[in-house]
Motif scaffolding. Structure first.
Motif, short mmCIF file in Angstrom:
data_model
loop_
_atom_site.label_atom_id
_atom_site.label_comp_id
_atom_site.label_asym_id
_atom_site.label_seq_id
_atom_site.Cartn_x
_atom_site.Cartn_y
_atom_site.Cartn_z
N LEU A 93 48.72 31.59 55.80
CA LEU A 93 49.90 32.47 55.82
C LEU A 93 50.90 31.93 56.82
CD1 LEU A 93 48.17 35.97 56.07
CD2 LEU A 93 48.65 34.64 54.02
N GLY A 94 52.19 32.15 56.57
CA GLY A 94 53.20 31.74 57.53
C GLY A 94 54.60 31.87 56.98
N THR A 95 55.53 31.33 57.74
CA THR A 95 56.91 31.22 57.26
C THR A 95 57.03 29.86 56.57
OG1 THR A 95 57.68 30.17 59.29
CG2 THR A 95 57.79 32.60 59.19
N LYS A 96 58.03 29.70 55.75
CA LYS A 96 58.24 28.42 55.07
C LYS A 96 58.35 27.29 56.10
CE LYS A 96 59.72 25.97 51.35
NZ LYS A 96 59.11 24.67 51.57
N ALA A 97 59.11 27.51 57.18
CA ALA A 97 59.29 26.47 58.19
C ALA A 97 57.96 26.10 58.85
CB ALA A 97 60.29 26.94 59.25
N GLU A 98 57.14 27.09 59.19
CA GLU A 98 55.86 26.80 59.83
C GLU A 98 54.91 26.10 58.87
OE1 GLU A 98 53.96 29.34 62.50
OE2 GLU A 98 55.82 30.11 63.34
N LEU A 99 54.89 26.51 57.61
CA LEU A 99 54.02 25.86 56.63
C LEU A 99 54.48 24.41 56.40
CD1 LEU A 99 53.44 28.76 54.09
CD2 LEU A 99 51.86 27.91 55.84
N ASP A 100 55.77 24.18 56.33
CA ASP A 100 56.29 22.81 56.18
C ASP A 100 55.82 21.94 57.34
OD1 ASP A 100 57.66 23.43 53.82
OD2 ASP A 100 59.62 23.59 54.80
N GLN A 101 55.94 22.46 58.56
CA GLN A 101 55.54 21.70 59.75
C GLN A 101 54.04 21.43 59.75
OE1 GLN A 101 56.56 23.66 63.42
NE2 GLN A 101 56.02 21.92 64.66
N HIS A 102 53.25 22.44 59.41
CA HIS A 102 51.79 22.29 59.38
C HIS A 102 51.39 21.30 58.29
CE1 HIS A 102 47.71 24.51 59.86
NE2 HIS A 102 47.51 23.29 59.43
N ALA A 103 52.04 21.36 57.13
CA ALA A 103 51.73 20.43 56.03
C ALA A 103 52.02 18.99 56.45
CB ALA A 103 52.52 20.80 54.78
N GLN A 104 53.12 18.79 57.17
CA GLN A 104 53.47 17.46 57.65
C GLN A 104 52.39 16.94 58.61
OE1 GLN A 104 56.98 17.27 60.14
NE2 GLN A 104 57.42 15.19 59.42
N MET A 105 51.92 17.81 59.49
CA MET A 105 50.87 17.41 60.42
C MET A 105 49.57 17.10 59.67
SD MET A 105 49.58 19.32 63.88
CE MET A 105 51.27 19.55 64.41
N MET A 106 49.27 17.89 58.64
CA MET A 106 48.05 17.66 57.85
C MET A 106 48.08 16.31 57.14
SD MET A 106 45.83 20.09 58.16
CE MET A 106 44.84 19.69 56.75
N LYS A 108 49.48 13.64 58.32
CA LYS A 108 49.25 12.63 59.35
C LYS A 108 47.82 12.66 59.88
CE LYS A 108 54.00 12.32 60.88
NZ LYS A 108 54.96 12.49 61.98
N PHE A 109 47.25 13.85 59.96
CA PHE A 109 45.91 14.03 60.52
C PHE A 109 45.07 14.88 59.56
CE2 PHE A 109 49.00 13.83 64.01
CZ PHE A 109 48.56 12.68 64.65
N PRO A 110 44.67 14.33 58.40
CA PRO A 110 43.99 15.15 57.39
C PRO A 110 42.63 15.70 57.82
CG PRO A 110 43.97 12.83 56.78
CD PRO A 110 44.86 12.95 57.98
N ASP A 111 42.03 15.12 58.86
CA ASP A 111 40.72 15.60 59.32
C ASP A 111 40.80 16.44 60.58
OD1 ASP A 111 39.43 14.32 57.22
OD2 ASP A 111 39.23 12.45 58.35
N MET A 112 42.02 16.90 60.94
CA MET A 112 42.14 17.64 62.19
C MET A 112 41.38 18.97 62.11
SD MET A 112 46.01 19.00 62.37
CE MET A 112 46.64 20.25 61.29
N GLU A 113 40.85 19.35 63.26
CA GLU A 113 40.12 20.61 63.35
C GLU A 113 41.08 21.72 63.72
OE1 GLU A 113 36.59 22.62 66.04
OE2 GLU A 113 37.17 20.55 66.40
N HIS A 114 41.03 22.81 62.98
CA HIS A 114 41.82 23.97 63.32
C HIS A 114 41.25 25.19 62.60
CE1 HIS A 114 43.73 22.41 59.65
NE2 HIS A 114 44.09 23.64 59.40
N ASP A 115 41.47 26.32 63.19
CA ASP A 115 41.01 27.57 62.60
C ASP A 115 41.85 28.68 63.21
OD1 ASP A 115 39.45 29.17 60.97
OD2 ASP A 115 37.91 29.47 62.49
N ALA A 116 42.24 29.59 62.40
CA ALA A 116 43.05 30.72 62.87
C ALA A 116 42.81 31.90 61.93
CB ALA A 116 44.53 30.34 62.88
N PRO A 117 43.06 33.12 62.39
CA PRO A 117 42.80 34.28 61.55
C PRO A 117 43.73 34.38 60.34
CG PRO A 117 43.77 34.95 63.63
CD PRO A 117 43.48 33.49 63.73
N TYR A 118 44.79 33.59 60.29
CA TYR A 118 45.72 33.62 59.15
C TYR A 118 45.45 32.48 58.17
CZ TYR A 118 48.18 30.41 62.28
OH TYR A 118 48.50 29.38 63.12
N MET A 119 44.25 31.92 58.20
CA MET A 119 43.89 30.88 57.24
C MET A 119 42.43 31.02 56.82
SD MET A 119 43.78 27.49 59.75
CE MET A 119 45.52 27.51 60.02
N ALA A 120 42.17 30.58 55.61
CA ALA A 120 40.79 30.55 55.10
C ALA A 120 40.61 29.27 54.30
CB ALA A 120 40.51 31.77 54.21
#
Length: 165
Positions: A93-106, A108-120
């Protein structure tokens, strides 16, 4: 400022001692405490406050069904993501801008570890839940940010209707 935040986030992820792919990510245990941080699109909810469950199906056609949902401001909702495909999918879940930024990071770093209550993160044939309290009206987004999925159009929107005053 966004560039500095992005660089800092990248440095944090790179410096992590262990890196996991999405399929190895920790998931919130049903009784585990969840860090509650107010976001533009709401805050992590309490399972006891859930009055409605919305099932979102994900598939290898890179689509969510339904791709648009509506909730009322103040609702605590269980978003149940069901993976009907053969590939790993996720819902964030997020705003379009935050999802765009997170997708760009993903990308670059497809194996990065992350977890948050707004994702499954949901393996093939499995389901995952997000319990979210929509305490701010507006239109927000959700997406699968696994590299290639977001770019293929695996996105959706959430409209949070203002509470009648």
């Amino acid at each position: 400022m966004r560039t500095i935040k992005f660089i800092a986030a990248c440095a944090l992820f790179i410096s992590a001692s262990t890196s996991f792919g999405h399929e190895n990510m920790p998931h919130h245990a049903s009784g585990a405490p969840v860090a509650k941080e107010q976001k533009d699109w709401g805050i992590a909810g309490d399972a006891k406050a859930v009055r409605r469950t919305i099932t979102l199906r994900m598939g290898d056609d890179m689509r969510f069904t339904p791709s648009h949902i509506e909730v009322q401001e103040g609702d605590t909702v269980r978003l149940r993501a069901v993976n009907k495909g053969q590939a790993l999918h996720e819902i964030v879940l997020g705003t379009k801008a935050e999802l765009d930024q997170h997708a760009q990071m993903m990308r670059k770093f497809p194996d990065m570890e992350h977890d948050a209550p707004y994702m499954a993160h949901v393996r093939a044939g499995q389901r995952g839940d997000i319990v979210w309290h929509f305490n701010r009206p507006g239109t927000f987004d959700f997406a699968c940010l696994i590299p290639g999925h977001y770019e293929a159009g695996m996105t959706g929107t959430i409209t949070v209707r203002p509470r009648s005053r």
